[in-house]
Scaffold this active site. Sequence first.
Site: not given
Length: 681
Positions: A463, A486-487, A513, A579, A583
């Site tokens: 996270d 930090d993805v 996720n 968003y 997605k």
Amino acid sequence: MKSRWDSVAAEQMVAHYQQQGVPADLALRVYSSRLLGSDPTLVLHGGGNTSVKLRWREVSGAELDVICVKGSGWDMAVIEPAGIPAVRLAPLLQLQSLEHLSDEAMVNAQRCNLLDSRAPNPSVETLLHAFVPHKFIDHTHANAVLAVSNQPDGLQLCREIFGPTMPVLDYVMPGFKLAKAVAGIYAQQPDAAGVILHKHGIFTFGATAREAYERMIAMVARAAAYIAQRPRPVCQGRVEASMASAEVVPVIRGALGVSLGEGSYARMVAEVRTTGTPAEFCRRADLEAAAWRGVITPDHNIRIKNRPLVLPTPQSDAAAFKQAVHTRVAAYAADYRAYFQANDALFPGSRRQLDPLPRVVLVQGMGLIAFGKTKQDAIIHADLACATIDTLLAAEAVGRFEPLAPADLFEMEYWSLEQAKLGKTQELALARQVAVITGAAGTIGQATARLFADAGAAVVLLDVDADAVQQAAREIGRQALGMACDVTDATAVRAAFDAVCDAFGGVDVVVSNAGAAWEGPMATLDAAVLRRSFELNFFAHQFIAQNAVRVMQAQGTGGVLLFNVSKQAVNPGPNFGAYGTAKAATLLLSRQYALEHGADGIRSNAVNADRIRSGLLTDSMIATRAGARGLSANDYMSGNLLGQEVLAKDVAHAFLALALATKTTGHVMTVDGGNIAAALR
Ligand code: ZN
């Protein structure tokens, strides 16, 4: 080695347990057992045992002689009175007149004479403790004693070092035979302060807890002083690996993964030690010859087998290294089968061969990697292997390390009581697997990490919020590791996967996720906002998947990618374009991975969840949206076909179901309580 006996601390422990009705002698037994157990050079992870003989008052008021002896499954470092159960002494002493007693009959006699029906099984060395009359008896597998005893002339050397008060007994298999042998020695020499068990360990006796303990320390100190006088041999030649451990360990873990058919594998979790003495040992040019051919004390081989697998130095040719790993693992397994067959024939009865794979791997130029069913097992195996290296080096300073003969080690490894335990434990659904969950400090991430951990996986929580993710991992417990990441930063994601490989050996399940929603009408949306959304809601998933696939391919034991998509990906809502478009791309990303990596046994699936209370849908957002529709918050949240609010745990269960569905890939599972407009077609 010095005595750590502290009279004040000992008295405090007596006073503490007196309030619980524990006799003072038993409290002192707890005290000195902990002193022994907390020194890893004396005993490791449940090894060794101790006892005290005392008068015991039964519930009827009658008094009798008992022996309180360490129960199996207890670690002396943290032992409590409940871990040193009382056994009636007289019936145990009657057994001394027998010529033979099977291990099963011995365990049964011990169990039947317990005073507490819920107590753990008393140690298998209980009869030895019972047959020697001293009040306090201590037993350890001290490294220093093993270093001077595991020698070709170990019996003679031990007599010289420990002197006449410590008789030396040639190796006898633990159990009834050893108890009789030690009782025989005591009968010949009633003034003995203890006994040295050749290639096994040391017992000391005392009238008080302190006397038995301090005799142990004094004897171990003698061995240590003898070793310290002799210089450690200097090894010629040093080798350094050019590949990183994070690249090497998944290859080894994969080679140790056993296919169970139909896309399932029995894997193991790793503990990597690439610093300190084990790493120095592995850098020896003569590692192959220097590695041990037998454990330092017999019960270690139940955990780490008799010898490690030695691997060549990983140089830049990763493919050649992988080939070498698979060849050497196959050769190790073949040797193990031959060892089993040769020794099985020497003993009456039939046995089931244990799996032939190593638990300890020495990678030349790099370090020691231990494997186990769980992270905790892997740590224990690594600790035992490190103690073996320390003892081996000390033994080589003294003379030449010579372990027990293979047949003696086999007898212990295939002990009937151990064989009886085989196949009796049911493993959890995700046992032996490593799962990485991103956005793990969030509501869905935490629920998923907890559920996966409950299903037996070692879980890594990633996270961007460092404090929150550490806290979330702590709440889950020992099999969880929290890491800040930090993805959206490809370099950070690579570093996180390297850290996961160093922590657990590889990756089997990824739950990608992490996500966040940016709002605004598409026609006037700032391009920077759209890019930010794509960074987190698309590119981050790609970075996670790329790294996961890289590790899974190195392992060669399949794996599964799971993506948190969204209802937005198939059923857009006004103002959620930034968003939803990202997605939707991620939904296709999931299918693309399913297409391109099915042949690798890597599955890829997505979950479409909607209207979950979380950081993306806070209570104030719920109040606003419900108000805009003229609904209460509860009616808004349960506004679906089933009329029930969907919770984070429902999403977690969908991820778990997809992780376990070994024939499902390219799938999208909807978790929204029923929304026909968002149904996939
Ligand atoms: Zn022992």
